[in-house]
Design a protein around this motif. Sequence first.
Motif, PDB file in Angstrom:
ATOM      1  N   GLU A 182       8.389   1.662 -11.709  1.00  0.00           N
ATOM      2  CA  GLU A 182       7.230   2.538 -11.947  1.00  0.00           C
ATOM      3  C   GLU A 182       6.599   2.969 -10.632  1.00  0.00           C
ATOM      4  O   GLU A 182       6.141   4.111 -10.510  1.00  0.00           O
ATOM      5  CB  GLU A 182       6.212   1.827 -12.849  1.00  0.00           C
ATOM      6  N   CYS A 183       6.589   2.085  -9.667  1.00  0.00           N
ATOM      7  CA  CYS A 183       6.072   2.444  -8.338  1.00  0.00           C
ATOM      8  C   CYS A 183       6.994   3.454  -7.670  1.00  0.00           C
ATOM      9  O   CYS A 183       6.530   4.453  -7.116  1.00  0.00           O
ATOM     10  CB  CYS A 183       5.921   1.196  -7.472  1.00  0.00           C
TER      11      CYS A 183
ATOM     12  N   GLN B 190       6.625   7.009  -8.517  1.00  0.00           N
ATOM     13  CA  GLN B 190       5.449   7.666  -7.930  1.00  0.00           C
ATOM     14  C   GLN B 190       5.561   7.763  -6.402  1.00  0.00           C
ATOM     15  O   GLN B 190       4.585   8.093  -5.732  1.00  0.00           O
ATOM     16  CB  GLN B 190       4.174   6.907  -8.318  1.00  0.00           C
TER      17      GLN B 190
ATOM     18  N   VAL C 210       5.739   5.401  -4.236  1.00  0.00           N
ATOM     19  CA  VAL C 210       5.022   4.337  -3.536  1.00  0.00           C
ATOM     20  C   VAL C 210       5.892   3.082  -3.670  1.00  0.00           C
ATOM     21  O   VAL C 210       5.777   2.316  -4.616  1.00  0.00           O
ATOM     22  CB  VAL C 210       3.580   4.115  -4.069  1.00  0.00           C
TER      23      VAL C 210
ATOM     24  N   ALA D   6       7.683  -0.511  -3.441  1.00  0.00           N
ATOM     25  CA  ALA D   6       7.219  -1.901  -3.372  1.00  0.00           C
ATOM     26  C   ALA D   6       8.218  -2.683  -2.529  1.00  0.00           C
ATOM     27  O   ALA D   6       9.417  -2.400  -2.544  1.00  0.00           O
ATOM     28  CB  ALA D   6       7.123  -2.484  -4.767  1.00  0.00           C
TER      29      ALA D   6
ATOM     30  N   ILE E 169       2.632  -2.708  -2.480  1.00  0.00           N
ATOM     31  CA  ILE E 169       2.977  -1.361  -2.928  1.00  0.00           C
ATOM     32  C   ILE E 169       2.491  -0.452  -1.806  1.00  0.00           C
ATOM     33  O   ILE E 169       1.309  -0.460  -1.455  1.00  0.00           O
ATOM     34  CB  ILE E 169       2.311  -1.011  -4.272  1.00  0.00           C
TER      35      ILE E 169
ATOM     36  N   SER F 122      -2.777   6.101  -8.494  1.00  0.00           N
ATOM     37  CA  SER F 122      -3.423   4.888  -8.996  1.00  0.00           C
ATOM     38  C   SER F 122      -3.764   5.016 -10.478  1.00  0.00           C
ATOM     39  O   SER F 122      -3.666   4.039 -11.226  1.00  0.00           O
ATOM     40  CB  SER F 122      -4.669   4.538  -8.181  1.00  0.00           C
TER      41      SER F 122
ATOM     42  N   LEU G 217      -0.456   4.487 -12.332  1.00  0.00           N
ATOM     43  CA  LEU G 217      -0.097   3.071 -12.333  1.00  0.00           C
ATOM     44  C   LEU G 217      -1.013   2.272 -13.259  1.00  0.00           C
ATOM     45  O   LEU G 217      -0.551   1.386 -13.989  1.00  0.00           O
ATOM     46  CB  LEU G 217      -0.119   2.508 -10.915  1.00  0.00           C
TER      47      LEU G 217
END
Length: 128
Positions: A71-72, A75, A77, A79, A96, A110, A113
């Motif tokens: 999921e990060c 986007q 970003v 991890a 992250i 944000s 998330l």
Amino acid sequence: MNPDTLLHRQISPPWVQKNRVTSQAFRPMPKDKSLLSVYDGDLIDAEASWQHFTVTQGFASAGVCAVSVAECAQQNVPARPDPDPDGKPFPEHAVIDFTGKGNSAAEKISKILRNKAEARGWLYQADV
């Protein structure tokens, strides 16, 4: 860590408004230098991460929510493990990475998330 790894995020009590987690919980603050601290769910479960955060480190947490590594990545970003933050060994620590994201982009990410975490529900919630 793999794409399905859950990243446990400690939710500060002020980040819970009207029984909902605010997007602030998933946005780094200026002191974080664009790195949002999380726990690597492959190395520690949600309750144990809460115990570490509140008892060992002495911080307040209303509970634990999580997003996945995938999921990060969706986007942009990423991890990654960060087992030695500030020179203090902490094998379960991960981040992250919001590096290069402006305020507007970070806020949008944000919220996304937070929505993913909210759909997953609390993984651990402190007795209030």
